[in-house]
Design an enzyme around this catalytic site. Structure first.
Site, PDB file in Angstrom:
ATOM      1  N   ARG A  66      -1.321  -2.519   6.455  1.00 31.42           N
ATOM      2  CA  ARG A  66      -1.659  -1.862   7.728  1.00 31.42           C
ATOM      3  C   ARG A  66      -3.080  -1.307   7.750  1.00 31.42           C
ATOM      4  O   ARG A  66      -3.680  -1.147   8.810  1.00 31.42           O
ATOM      5  CB  ARG A  66      -0.621  -0.777   8.054  1.00 31.42           C
ATOM      6  CG  ARG A  66       0.640  -1.399   8.627  1.00 31.42           C
ATOM      7  CD  ARG A  66       1.786  -0.454   8.552  1.00 31.42           C
ATOM      8  NE  ARG A  66       2.185  -0.236   7.173  1.00 31.42           N
ATOM      9  CZ  ARG A  66       3.332   0.250   6.771  1.00 31.42           C
ATOM     10  NH1 ARG A  66       4.210   0.596   7.653  1.00 31.42           N
ATOM     11  NH2 ARG A  66       3.617   0.410   5.499  1.00 31.42           N
ATOM     12  N   GLU A 103       6.095   6.050  -2.760  1.00 33.41           N
ATOM     13  CA  GLU A 103       7.168   6.961  -2.308  1.00 33.41           C
ATOM     14  C   GLU A 103       8.535   6.294  -2.541  1.00 33.41           C
ATOM     15  O   GLU A 103       9.511   6.952  -2.827  1.00 33.41           O
ATOM     16  CB  GLU A 103       6.977   7.282  -0.827  1.00 33.41           C
ATOM     17  CG  GLU A 103       7.769   8.478  -0.357  1.00 33.41           C
ATOM     18  CD  GLU A 103       7.629   8.723   1.145  1.00 33.41           C
ATOM     19  OE1 GLU A 103       6.978   7.918   1.817  1.00 33.41           O
ATOM     20  OE2 GLU A 103       8.204   9.715   1.605  1.00 33.41           O
TER      21      GLU A 103
END
Ligand code: AMP
Length: 182
Positions: A66, A103
């Protein structure tokens, strides 16, 4: 260059929260709803263009995938080169790599060894859509210095301020989050 209240409302309003994706407990910040909203995408890109116009950048380096969308458009707006920092195994030429903890999982990023070679003492802006734990961005910032460039700032569309990723990265270089998520 700070974000006006009007710009903030347009950009923030275009971010979609997806609870429990890709695993329970994670609120995934979906930026596809910025991209398919012409006003939001333009407002965002104009803001970061205005902010970085005076930074004397030589390159924008975007993180897979992204970071490419925002970074490539910004590089084009600023008239500088774009360098992709990619997930392992995607870049065809000789690479330098760095492992990191995500994460949700483990990963590795790579950069072409000669990515910034055309400029002397290259000044690089690192960009991605979001900083959470900071693992990805820290690895990317390390790659930039490993190949002989200076990361002058790291820019994120969203910064999760309830995690310590931003603080950790700030030990390496300044961090700017367009939208802070508390
Ligand atoms: P981290 O390394 O923990 O800072 O994670 C940052 C990377 O994972 C970025 O490339 C993001 O695209 C992605 N990411 C992590 N957490 C989220 C989230 N809550 N929503 C959207 N993307 C995320």
């Amino acid at each position: 260059m700070t974000l006006s209240q009007e710009q903030r409302a347009i950009i923030e309003g275009a971010i979609r929260d997806i609870p429990d994706f890709p695993k329970p407990g994670v609120i995934f910040k979906d930026i596809t709803t910025i991209l398919n909203n012409a006003e939001a995408y333009r407002t965002l890109q104009e803001h970061i263009r205005d902010r970085y116009q005076s930074y004397n950048l030589d390159y924008v380096a975007g993180i897979d995938a992204r970071g490419f969308i925002f970074g490539a458009a910004l590089a084009r707006d600023l008239g500088v080169g774009f360098v992709p920092i990619r997930k392992k195994g995607k870049l065809p030429y000789t690479t330098v790599s760095e492992k990191y903890v995500l994460e949700y999982g483990l990963d590795e990023v790579e950069i072409h060894i000669d990515a910034f070679e055309a400029k002397e003492n290259p000044r690089v802006l690192l960009i991605d859509d979001l900083i959470a734990t900071g693992g990805t961005a820290n690895a990317a910032a390390s790659l930039i210095s490993k190949v002989g460039a200076t990361c002058v700032e790291s820019c994120f569309i969203m910064g999760l301020t309830f995690l310590d990723g931003i603080q950790k990265l700030e030990e390496k270089s300044p961090v700017y989050s367009v939208i802070e998520v508390n």
